[in-house]
Design an enzyme around this catalytic site. Sequence first.
Site, PDB file in Angstrom:
ATOM      1  N   TYR A 169     -66.825 -13.564  70.043  1.00  0.00           N
ATOM      2  CA  TYR A 169     -65.834 -13.779  68.981  1.00  0.00           C
ATOM      3  C   TYR A 169     -65.109 -12.457  68.696  1.00  0.00           C
ATOM      4  O   TYR A 169     -63.875 -12.412  68.614  1.00  0.00           O
ATOM      5  CB  TYR A 169     -66.539 -14.311  67.730  1.00  0.00           C
ATOM      6  CG  TYR A 169     -65.627 -14.544  66.551  1.00  0.00           C
ATOM      7  CD1 TYR A 169     -64.816 -15.681  66.491  1.00  0.00           C
ATOM      8  CD2 TYR A 169     -65.556 -13.629  65.493  1.00  0.00           C
ATOM      9  CE1 TYR A 169     -63.971 -15.898  65.406  1.00  0.00           C
ATOM     10  CE2 TYR A 169     -64.729 -13.842  64.410  1.00  0.00           C
ATOM     11  CZ  TYR A 169     -63.936 -14.972  64.369  1.00  0.00           C
ATOM     12  OH  TYR A 169     -63.104 -15.188  63.295  1.00  0.00           O
ATOM     13  N   LYS A 173     -60.998 -11.617  69.134  1.00  0.00           N
ATOM     14  CA  LYS A 173     -60.098 -11.161  68.061  1.00  0.00           C
ATOM     15  C   LYS A 173     -59.478  -9.800  68.409  1.00  0.00           C
ATOM     16  O   LYS A 173     -58.350  -9.512  68.012  1.00  0.00           O
ATOM     17  CB  LYS A 173     -60.848 -11.110  66.723  1.00  0.00           C
ATOM     18  CG  LYS A 173     -61.221 -12.502  66.187  1.00  0.00           C
ATOM     19  CD  LYS A 173     -59.996 -13.380  65.930  1.00  0.00           C
ATOM     20  CE  LYS A 173     -60.348 -14.705  65.299  1.00  0.00           C
ATOM     21  NZ  LYS A 173     -59.200 -15.563  65.014  1.00  0.00           N
TER      22      LYS A 173
HETATM   23  N1  LIG Z   1     -64.002 -17.842  57.734  1.00  0.00           N
HETATM   24  C1  LIG Z   1     -64.032 -16.541  57.937  1.00  0.00           C
HETATM   25  O1  LIG Z   1     -64.897 -15.813  57.393  1.00  0.00           O
HETATM   26  C2  LIG Z   1     -63.016 -15.894  58.843  1.00  0.00           C
HETATM   27  C3  LIG Z   1     -62.967 -14.501  58.878  1.00  0.00           C
HETATM   28  C4  LIG Z   1     -62.026 -13.898  59.700  1.00  0.00           C
HETATM   29  C5  LIG Z   1     -61.153 -14.659  60.445  1.00  0.00           C
HETATM   30  N2  LIG Z   1     -61.225 -16.031  60.386  1.00  0.00           N
HETATM   31  C6  LIG Z   1     -60.266 -16.801  61.188  1.00  0.00           C
HETATM   32  O2  LIG Z   1     -59.568 -17.699  60.344  1.00  0.00           O
HETATM   33  C7  LIG Z   1     -59.054 -18.785  61.130  1.00  0.00           C
HETATM   34  C8  LIG Z   1     -59.367 -20.105  60.441  1.00  0.00           C
HETATM   35  O3  LIG Z   1     -60.761 -20.326  60.476  1.00  0.00           O
HETATM   36  P1  LIG Z   1     -61.589 -20.910  59.242  1.00  0.00           P
HETATM   37  O4  LIG Z   1     -62.541 -19.862  58.832  1.00  0.00           O
HETATM   38  O5  LIG Z   1     -60.689 -21.513  58.251  1.00  0.00           O
HETATM   39  O6  LIG Z   1     -62.468 -22.022  60.010  1.00  0.00           O
HETATM   40  P2  LIG Z   1     -62.418 -23.615  59.986  1.00  0.00           P
HETATM   41  O7  LIG Z   1     -62.647 -24.109  58.610  1.00  0.00           O
HETATM   42  O8  LIG Z   1     -63.390 -24.022  61.051  1.00  0.00           O
HETATM   43  O9  LIG Z   1     -60.942 -23.951  60.437  1.00  0.00           O
HETATM   44  C9  LIG Z   1     -60.546 -23.775  61.773  1.00  0.00           C
HETATM   45  C10 LIG Z   1     -59.369 -24.668  62.037  1.00  0.00           C
HETATM   46  O10 LIG Z   1     -58.963 -24.479  63.401  1.00  0.00           O
HETATM   47  C11 LIG Z   1     -58.805 -25.757  63.980  1.00  0.00           C
HETATM   48  N3  LIG Z   1     -58.914 -25.726  65.434  1.00  0.00           N
HETATM   49  C12 LIG Z   1     -59.953 -25.359  66.214  1.00  0.00           C
HETATM   50  N4  LIG Z   1     -59.651 -25.508  67.502  1.00  0.00           N
HETATM   51  C13 LIG Z   1     -58.385 -25.995  67.553  1.00  0.00           C
HETATM   52  C14 LIG Z   1     -57.504 -26.359  68.589  1.00  0.00           C
HETATM   53  N5  LIG Z   1     -57.856 -26.309  69.873  1.00  0.00           N
HETATM   54  N6  LIG Z   1     -56.264 -26.793  68.262  1.00  0.00           N
HETATM   55  C15 LIG Z   1     -55.869 -26.877  66.981  1.00  0.00           C
HETATM   56  N7  LIG Z   1     -56.671 -26.571  65.949  1.00  0.00           N
HETATM   57  C16 LIG Z   1     -57.915 -26.126  66.231  1.00  0.00           C
HETATM   58  C17 LIG Z   1     -59.864 -26.610  63.322  1.00  0.00           C
HETATM   59  O11 LIG Z   1     -59.582 -27.992  63.507  1.00  0.00           O
HETATM   60  P3  LIG Z   1     -60.657 -29.174  63.250  1.00  0.00           P
HETATM   61  O12 LIG Z   1     -60.619 -29.425  61.765  1.00  0.00           O
HETATM   62  O13 LIG Z   1     -60.133 -30.279  64.075  1.00  0.00           O
HETATM   63  O14 LIG Z   1     -61.985 -28.627  63.717  1.00  0.00           O
HETATM   64  C18 LIG Z   1     -59.711 -26.147  61.886  1.00  0.00           C
HETATM   65  O15 LIG Z   1     -58.627 -26.790  61.254  1.00  0.00           O
HETATM   66  C19 LIG Z   1     -59.702 -18.643  62.516  1.00  0.00           C
HETATM   67  O16 LIG Z   1     -58.776 -18.053  63.400  1.00  0.00           O
HETATM   68  C20 LIG Z   1     -60.861 -17.700  62.257  1.00  0.00           C
HETATM   69  O17 LIG Z   1     -61.222 -16.987  63.408  1.00  0.00           O
HETATM   70  C21 LIG Z   1     -62.122 -16.664  59.598  1.00  0.00           C
END
Ligand SMILES: NC(=O)c1ccc[n+]([C@@H]2O[C@H](COP(=O)([O-])OP(=O)(O)OC[C@H]3O[C@@H](n4cnc5c(N)ncnc54)[C@H](OP(=O)(O)O)[C@@H]3O)[C@@H](O)[C@H]2O)c1
Length: 257
Positions: A169, A173
Site C-alpha cells: 500500500y 501511494k
Molecule cells: N481511511 C484512511 O485512513 C485513509 C488514509 C489515507 C488515504 N486514504 C485513501 O482515501 C481513499 C478513499 O478510501 P477510504 O478510506 O474512504 O476507503 P473506503 O471506505 O473503502 O472507500 C474506498 C472507495 O473506493 C472504491 N473503489 C475501490 N476500488 C474501486 C474501483 N476499482 N473502481 C471504483 N471505485 C473503487 C470503493 O468502492 P466500493 O464501495 O464499491 O467498495 C469505495 O467507494 C483511498 O484512496 C485511500 O487509499 C484513506
Amino acid sequence: MASDKIVILVTGASSGIGLESVVALARESQDFDILLGSRSTEKGKKMLEDICHSHASSLKGTISVLQIDITDQKSILDAKEKVETKFGKLDVLINNAGIAVTRQTDTLTNLRETFETNVFGQAVVTEAFESLLKKSSNPRLIYISSGQGSITNRLDPTHKAYKTRGDYYRMSKTALNMLAACHKFNFAEWGCKVCAFNPGFCVTNLTGEAGRAMRIQHGARDPRDAADALVKVVTGKRDADIAKSGMVDVDGGMLPW
Ligand SMILES: NC(=O)c1ccc[n+]([C@@H]2O[C@H](COP(=O)([O-])OP(=O)(O)OC[C@H]3O[C@@H](n4cnc5c(N)ncnc54)[C@H](OP(=O)(O)O)[C@@H]3O)[C@@H](O)[C@H]2O)c1
C-alpha cells in the site's frame, strides 16, 4: 455548450472519504454539479438516497451517480462520454478510489491488485478525462494519496506510523505521488492545478470491518474532516499549498514526499 456550473467528479464515492466529500461539496455551493462515482450503480444510488434523506435541508449543489470502475477501461470511457454529453467539460477530478489488500496473498498478487487500483486506475482515469478538464476555465486534479506514501516519513523513527508495515500500500501511494508530480509538471502549461492530498487516518471501510473497529480503537478521525479539508482544496483556499512541493495535508501545510 458546456455547463455553467462547476462540474466535479469524485471516484470511489460509494463509501468513506469519497462519500463524505460528495456531501461536503453539495453543502458548500449551489454552483456545484457533483458526480458521485461508484463502481456499482446500485450502491451509488443507495448512497445518494441516503444522502438526500439525511441532508435534504442542507444540500445546495446537485448530485448524480456516475458508474465508474477505475480498473475497467470500458467503464472509464463510458463515464467520460456521459460527462462530455451532459456537461461538455469537467472542472475538478478527485481521484479518490483506492484499496488496501488485507487478505493473505503472495507478494506478486498483492502488488498487482494494489497497483491496478491505486496507481494504474488513477493514471487511466486522468488520461480519459484530460480533454474535458482542458475545457474548464479553472481545472483541478486532486489525487487522494496517503501519508503512508511518504518516503521521508517511512524512515523517520520518531514518526507515529514508523512501526506500521503495509509495504505494498505504501509503495502504491508513493507511485501515486510521482504520478501527481508528473501531472503537476505536464499540466501546468494549460493551467491545471494538480495536487496529492493526504486525508489522514480515518474511520472508513478501507481495511474492512475488522479494520474499521481497529481504526476507531486507535483514534482515527471522522472522514468528514478529510472531506471538509478537500472542499478547501476545491474552492482554492489551499492554492498556496498546491503551489508547493509535497502532499497537501488534511491538517494544513504539507507532508514531505
Ligand atoms: N481511511 C484512511 O485512513 C485513509 C488514509 C489515507 C488515504 N486514504 C485513501 O482515501 C481513499 C478513499 O478510501 P477510504 O478510506 O474512504 O476507503 P473506503 O471506505 O473503502 O472507500 C474506498 C472507495 O473506493 C472504491 N473503489 C475501490 N476500488 C474501486 C474501483 N476499482 N473502481 C471504483 N471505485 C473503487 C470503493 O468502492 P466500493 O464501495 O464499491 O467498495 C469505495 O467507494 C483511498 O484512496 C485511500 O487509499 C484513506
